[in-house]
Design an enzyme around this catalytic site. Structure first.
Site, PDB file in Angstrom:
ATOM      1  N   TRP A   1      36.763  30.790  35.576  1.00 45.47           N
ATOM      2  CA  TRP A   1      38.013  31.531  35.401  1.00 45.47           C
ATOM      3  C   TRP A   1      39.016  30.790  36.278  1.00 45.47           C
ATOM      4  O   TRP A   1      38.946  30.838  37.510  1.00 45.47           O
ATOM      5  CB  TRP A   1      37.854  32.980  35.851  1.00 45.47           C
ATOM      6  CG  TRP A   1      39.017  33.855  35.509  1.00 45.47           C
ATOM      7  CD1 TRP A   1      39.199  34.538  34.350  1.00 45.47           C
ATOM      8  CD2 TRP A   1      40.146  34.170  36.334  1.00 45.47           C
ATOM      9  NE1 TRP A   1      40.377  35.243  34.398  1.00 45.47           N
ATOM     10  CE2 TRP A   1      40.978  35.032  35.603  1.00 45.47           C
ATOM     11  CE3 TRP A   1      40.543  33.795  37.612  1.00 45.47           C
ATOM     12  CZ2 TRP A   1      42.172  35.524  36.112  1.00 45.47           C
ATOM     13  CZ3 TRP A   1      41.734  34.288  38.125  1.00 45.47           C
ATOM     14  CH2 TRP A   1      42.524  35.148  37.366  1.00 45.47           C
TER      15      TRP A   1
ATOM     16  N   HIS B 152      62.877  60.771  29.602  1.00 48.08           N
ATOM     17  CA  HIS B 152      63.611  60.118  30.702  1.00 48.08           C
ATOM     18  C   HIS B 152      63.714  58.612  30.488  1.00 48.08           C
ATOM     19  O   HIS B 152      64.024  57.878  31.409  1.00 48.08           O
ATOM     20  CB  HIS B 152      62.946  60.445  32.042  1.00 48.08           C
ATOM     21  CG  HIS B 152      62.892  61.920  32.299  1.00 48.08           C
ATOM     22  ND1 HIS B 152      64.011  62.648  32.635  1.00 48.08           N
ATOM     23  CD2 HIS B 152      61.877  62.808  32.198  1.00 48.08           C
ATOM     24  CE1 HIS B 152      63.669  63.923  32.761  1.00 48.08           C
ATOM     25  NE2 HIS B 152      62.388  64.043  32.492  1.00 48.08           N
TER      26      HIS B 152
ATOM     27  N   GLU C  91      43.742  45.375  26.553  1.00 44.63           N
ATOM     28  CA  GLU C  91      42.891  44.310  27.084  1.00 44.63           C
ATOM     29  C   GLU C  91      41.995  43.670  26.030  1.00 44.63           C
ATOM     30  O   GLU C  91      41.714  42.486  26.111  1.00 44.63           O
ATOM     31  CB  GLU C  91      42.094  44.756  28.316  1.00 44.63           C
ATOM     32  CG  GLU C  91      40.967  45.728  28.080  1.00 44.63           C
ATOM     33  CD  GLU C  91      40.165  46.026  29.357  1.00 44.63           C
ATOM     34  OE1 GLU C  91      39.671  47.145  29.485  1.00 44.63           O
ATOM     35  OE2 GLU C  91      40.030  45.137  30.204  1.00 44.63           O
TER      36      GLU C  91
ATOM     37  N   CYS D 246      34.474  33.497  38.168  1.00 42.36           N
ATOM     38  CA  CYS D 246      33.584  32.358  37.944  1.00 42.36           C
ATOM     39  C   CYS D 246      32.143  32.800  38.183  1.00 42.36           C
ATOM     40  O   CYS D 246      31.862  33.602  39.068  1.00 42.36           O
ATOM     41  CB  CYS D 246      33.852  31.159  38.856  1.00 42.36           C
ATOM     42  SG  CYS D 246      35.485  30.467  38.638  1.00 42.36           S
TER      43      CYS D 246
ATOM     44  N   ARG E 209      32.241  36.886  33.910  1.00 46.26           N
ATOM     45  CA  ARG E 209      33.002  36.634  35.139  1.00 46.26           C
ATOM     46  C   ARG E 209      34.148  35.651  34.922  1.00 46.26           C
ATOM     47  O   ARG E 209      34.979  35.435  35.807  1.00 46.26           O
ATOM     48  CB  ARG E 209      32.086  36.070  36.221  1.00 46.26           C
ATOM     49  CG  ARG E 209      30.927  36.952  36.564  1.00 46.26           C
ATOM     50  CD  ARG E 209      30.066  36.298  37.600  1.00 46.26           C
ATOM     51  NE  ARG E 209      30.744  36.233  38.867  1.00 46.26           N
ATOM     52  CZ  ARG E 209      30.634  37.130  39.830  1.00 46.26           C
ATOM     53  NH1 ARG E 209      29.856  38.161  39.658  1.00 46.26           N
ATOM     54  NH2 ARG E 209      31.283  37.009  40.955  1.00 46.26           N
TER      55      ARG E 209
ATOM     56  N   LYS F  42      35.347  40.038  34.191  1.00 43.05           N
ATOM     57  CA  LYS F  42      34.861  41.388  34.501  1.00 43.05           C
ATOM     58  C   LYS F  42      35.096  41.745  35.969  1.00 43.05           C
ATOM     59  O   LYS F  42      35.600  42.806  36.267  1.00 43.05           O
ATOM     60  CB  LYS F  42      33.361  41.459  34.167  1.00 43.05           C
ATOM     61  CG  LYS F  42      32.723  42.798  34.457  1.00 43.05           C
ATOM     62  CD  LYS F  42      32.863  43.732  33.302  1.00 43.05           C
ATOM     63  CE  LYS F  42      32.256  45.092  33.558  1.00 43.05           C
ATOM     64  NZ  LYS F  42      32.926  46.124  32.757  1.00 43.05           N
TER      65      LYS F  42
ATOM     66  N   ASN G 161      32.334  29.325  43.245  1.00 42.98           N
ATOM     67  CA  ASN G 161      33.079  30.531  42.885  1.00 42.98           C
ATOM     68  C   ASN G 161      33.903  30.915  44.111  1.00 42.98           C
ATOM     69  O   ASN G 161      33.341  31.045  45.197  1.00 42.98           O
ATOM     70  CB  ASN G 161      32.110  31.657  42.510  1.00 42.98           C
ATOM     71  CG  ASN G 161      32.803  33.000  42.402  1.00 42.98           C
ATOM     72  OD1 ASN G 161      33.972  33.069  42.036  1.00 42.98           O
ATOM     73  ND2 ASN G 161      32.095  34.063  42.723  1.00 42.98           N
ATOM     74  N   GLY G 162      35.217  31.066  43.939  1.00 40.25           N
ATOM     75  CA  GLY G 162      36.053  31.439  45.081  1.00 40.25           C
ATOM     76  C   GLY G 162      37.219  30.486  45.212  1.00 40.25           C
ATOM     77  O   GLY G 162      37.566  29.777  44.265  1.00 40.25           O
TER      78      GLY G 162
ATOM     79  N   GLU H 145      44.429  55.041  30.354  1.00 36.86           N
ATOM     80  CA  GLU H 145      43.174  54.344  30.066  1.00 36.86           C
ATOM     81  C   GLU H 145      43.099  53.915  28.592  1.00 36.86           C
ATOM     82  O   GLU H 145      42.655  52.817  28.278  1.00 36.86           O
ATOM     83  CB  GLU H 145      41.990  55.251  30.460  1.00 36.86           C
ATOM     84  CG  GLU H 145      40.611  54.712  30.155  1.00 36.86           C
ATOM     85  CD  GLU H 145      40.278  53.382  30.834  1.00 36.86           C
ATOM     86  OE1 GLU H 145      41.033  52.920  31.691  1.00 36.86           O
ATOM     87  OE2 GLU H 145      39.258  52.786  30.451  1.00 36.86           O
TER      88      GLU H 145
ATOM     89  N   LYS I 297      42.653  50.077  27.487  1.00 35.15           N
ATOM     90  CA  LYS I 297      41.538  49.630  26.630  1.00 35.15           C
ATOM     91  C   LYS I 297      42.083  48.846  25.453  1.00 35.15           C
ATOM     92  O   LYS I 297      41.597  47.771  25.138  1.00 35.15           O
ATOM     93  CB  LYS I 297      40.729  50.815  26.073  1.00 35.15           C
ATOM     94  CG  LYS I 297      39.704  51.478  26.919  1.00 35.15           C
ATOM     95  CD  LYS I 297      38.510  50.661  27.310  1.00 35.15           C
ATOM     96  CE  LYS I 297      38.805  49.823  28.522  1.00 35.15           C
ATOM     97  NZ  LYS I 297      38.567  50.366  29.805  1.00 35.15           N
TER      98      LYS I 297
HETATM   99  C1  AGP Z   1      38.727  47.727  32.622  1.00 42.70           C
HETATM  100  O1  AGP Z   1      38.399  47.773  31.306  1.00 42.70           O
HETATM  101  C2  AGP Z   1      38.862  46.462  33.279  1.00 42.70           C
HETATM  102  N1  AGP Z   1      38.389  45.358  32.679  1.00 42.70           N
HETATM  103  C3  AGP Z   1      39.413  46.419  34.672  1.00 42.70           C
HETATM  104  O2  AGP Z   1      40.613  47.106  34.674  1.00 42.70           O
HETATM  105  C4  AGP Z   1      38.495  46.957  35.800  1.00 42.70           C
HETATM  106  O3  AGP Z   1      38.343  48.334  35.671  1.00 42.70           O
HETATM  107  C5  AGP Z   1      39.099  46.585  37.157  1.00 42.70           C
HETATM  108  O4  AGP Z   1      39.178  45.189  37.261  1.00 42.70           O
HETATM  109  C6  AGP Z   1      38.320  47.140  38.308  1.00 42.70           C
HETATM  110  O5  AGP Z   1      37.020  46.657  38.354  1.00 42.70           O
HETATM  111  P1  AGP Z   1      35.928  47.350  39.241  1.00 42.70           P
HETATM  112  O6  AGP Z   1      35.744  48.731  38.750  1.00 42.70           O
HETATM  113  O7  AGP Z   1      34.700  46.500  39.084  1.00 42.70           O
HETATM  114  O8  AGP Z   1      36.430  47.327  40.662  1.00 42.70           O
END
Ligand code: AGP
Length: 619
Positions: A80, A515, A499, A2, A27, A614, A106-107, A492, A496
């Site tokens: 969020w 396996h 997401e 948020c 956020r 984010k 927020n929280g 990774e 990517k």
């Molecule tokens: C990556 O593309 C993400 N959106 C997510 O995995 C991110 O890396 C993760 O939430 C960690 O965030 P930070 O690096 O701000 O701690």
């Protein structure tokens, strides 16, 4: 999660709040709203859905009309969802029964259920299912409705805070006062001042272009922000003094510029960011780790083991870092997903070094694991992008990755900047522990200096990658394979893609396929294989052949002039050659661009993928 914001000043308040919310939208963005206090009333508009919907609502029915240049006070929120579904009713801001207080939050308020029951018994009417709404009703009980002095209001506020359990950052307005109120406990909050105006926000990005100075609020602090001054108080309502810092970000750094998406802009910024990192980290032949790094050579010599902890992309960077610390610095290293680490016993000793990696410096799980280490007197080092973040304040040592604001939810430039700094740190540790000689060090550094140019060259693959993406973007499932230092690259690449395109994708260590996972490969499965010329090359070729034999559509990422790859793959992305340790920095580029183009072709919202935020600031 948020984003919250508040503004006091004489600019067009609706535009200021909307621009700020746009910058905070990363956020969380499932609903949004604003409220402005004007002529003794609170005007409010909120909606489920994205900011553009709120803008449409405000265009078709303006909040109120007023004289230009009047000083106004307002708050805004981008959500969020945690407590309560995504709906207009659950969107912030919230009002008390008498509509004399408006709040954004927020929280999480952990004890909201019991407070709500009590308040309902006292006659309060609730309009949402959220935890947030209890705060305004609780405060309402403690203030007289038509008149209250600043001092009594502060008292009511600190009494209210004592009843709230959980973590929160709040922004409040009331027509009873000519100031904006900010409260921080557990979630980030900043207070900025400009010329006869000021802002409160959960992130510095919201303040850019308006505020010249910024105060970082600490847990338990309250601020009353007037247009020309700000007062800070502790949770007991006692006045405190705080020092301001200069806000040095420019509007350009937080806008998309000529790019369609922040993610694309950030992918293309990578050569520049690594060049700047080279300038910051190397002086002559010396390694500089910055002024927040305080480990003495004696401390470094005594490190028995490293535990890296992080989430998501930062965790993947950590897996690459493990290779560096083990193979270059010769320090036993483990890498933990932060949310898992916090529920396990901490079997580390006083000579363990915990490295927390985080772009935002606010990720709740990473922060919790860092705090757990501190409680046990384990030395900590945070590798961060965002200065003045919670981890910046709480870690014993910090190394900044200097990537600039990363706004796209998908982390790209922070990832390569994290890998870069982990490599530099491992070299530094190796030097102190005498595991590397000058000649070897110089060779590594020489190659590292070529990386920005090699990334530039790799970015030229953009058009080819877009063309290849067109062939595969309807596939329902992708497999990513890598070995050794590029196994994390496979993880990774898959992260990517999933997401931002919502396609299921899985990354595997290529040797593990037989396996079990190999059974998912069929004639429709694109298999992205990282097969650069390193120590795992021959084994990787065998794994590619195994996937191909089961009908997989092979896309490889390999080195220029590798004719073999052309023969065994349907498509190949060629990279310039570099040393094995640095290959993940180049491999990341086609993986990021591939995910980007697939997501665009599928019409996904690249910068704000569904369900995500984010910074994940809830546990
Ligand atoms: C990556 O593309 C993400 N959106 C997510 O995995 C991110 O890396 C993760 O939430 C960690 O965030 P930070 O690096 O701000 O701690």
């Amino acid at each position: 999660m948020c984003g919250i914001v508040g503004y006091i000043g004489s600019r067009d308040i609706i535009s200021v709040l909307l621009v700020a919310l746009e910058r905070l939208e990363y956020r969380g963005y499932d609903s949004c709203g604003i409220a402005v206090s004007y002529q003794g009333r609170i005007f409010i508009k909120k909606t489920a859905g994205r900011l553009f919907k709120l803008k449409e609502i405000l265009n078709s029915s303006p909040l109120f009309s007023h004289e230009e240049g009047e000083t106004l006070i307002g708050i805004g929120h981008t959500r969020w969802a945690t407590h309560g579904k995504v709906s207009d009713e659950n969107a912030h801001p919230f009002l008390d029964c008498e509509k004399k207080l408006a709040i954004v939050h927020n929280g999480i308020i952990e004890n909201f259920q019991e407070l709500k029951e009590r308040l309902i018994n006292n006659g309060h009417k609730f309009e949402s299912e959220t935890d947030t709404e209890v705060i305004v009703h609780l405060l309402e009980e403690k203030i007289k409705k038509d008149h209250i002095s600043e001092k009594d209001f502060l008292k009511a506020l600190s009494e209210t805070l004592k009843e709230l359990k959980g973590s929160f950052a709040l922004c409040l307005i009331s027509p009873l006062f000519d100031f904006l109120i900010g409260i921080k406990k557990g979630s980030p909050l900043l207070c900025g001042i400009g010329k006869n105006e000021g802002m409160i926000a959960s992130d510095i990005l919201a303040l850019v272009g308006i505020c010249k100075k910024v105060y970082i609020m600490e847990d338990g602090e309250i601020c009353f922000l007037k247009k020309d001054k700000v007062n800070f108080y502790n949770e007991n309502g006692e006045k405190i003094e705080k020092d301001a810092q200069t806000l040095d970000l420019k509007v350009k750094e937080v806008s998309k510029g000529r790019y369609r998406h922040f993610m694309r802009k950030e992918i293309f910024e990578q050569p520049k960011i690594l060049t700047e990192n080279l300038e910051k980290r190397l002086y002559d032949k010396e390694i500089l780790l910055g002024e927040s790094f305080h480990l003495y050579p004696e401390d470094i010599k005594h490190i028995t083991n490293i535990v890296i902890q992080a989430c998501g992309t930062s965790y993947h960077a950590g897996l690459i870092g493990r290779d560096y610390f083990e193979r270059i610095s010769e320090i036993p290293t483990t890498v933990e997903i932060a949310s898992e680490l916090i529920s396990r016993p901490f079997l580390f000793n006083n000579n363990t070094l915990m490295i927390a990696i985080s772009q935002s410096g606010e990720t709740a799980d990473t922060l919790a694991a860092l705090r757990a280490a501190k409680e046990r007197k384990i030395k900590s080092l945070a590798i961060l992008n965002v200065k003045r973040s919670s981890m910046d304040r709480e870690a014993d040592n910090v190394i900044f990755i200097n990537a600039g604001p990363e706004i796209g939810v998908a982390s790209t430039k922070a990832y390569t900047a994290q890998i870069f700094n982990l490599f530099i740190l491992a070299l530094y540790f190796a030097l102190i522990r005498e595991k590397i000689n000058t000649e070897k060090l110089n060779n590594y550094l020489k190659e590292l200096k070529t990386i920005p140019e090699k990334i530039k060259k790799t970015l030229l693959l953009d058009k080819i990658i877009k063309r290849v993406a067109k062939k595969y973007y309807n596939s329902p499932h992708f497999v990513f394979l890598g070995r050794g230092i590029n196994y994390p690259s496979a993880l990774e690449g898959a992260l990517k893609l999933k997401e931002i395109s919502y396609i299921h994708a899985a990354g595997y260590p290529a040797g593990e396929m037989k396996h079990g996972p190999i059974s998912v490969i069929s004639e429709e499965t694109p298999v992205i294989c990282i097969c650069v010329k390193d120590s795992t090359y021959e084994k990787m070729i065998s794994n590619i052949m195994e996937a191909k034999a089961r009908g997989g559509r092979i896309i490889t990422i390999g080195n220029e002039n590798d004719k073999r790859l052309k023969e065994i793959s349907e498509d190949v992305f060629y990279l310039p050659a570099t040393i094995e340790f640095l290959t993940p920095l180049l491999v990341a580029i086609p993986l990021q661009l591939f995910a980007y183009h697939i997501a665009c072709l599928r019409g996904c919202d690249v910068d704000k993928p569904r369900h995500l935020a984010k910074s994940v600031t809830v546990l």
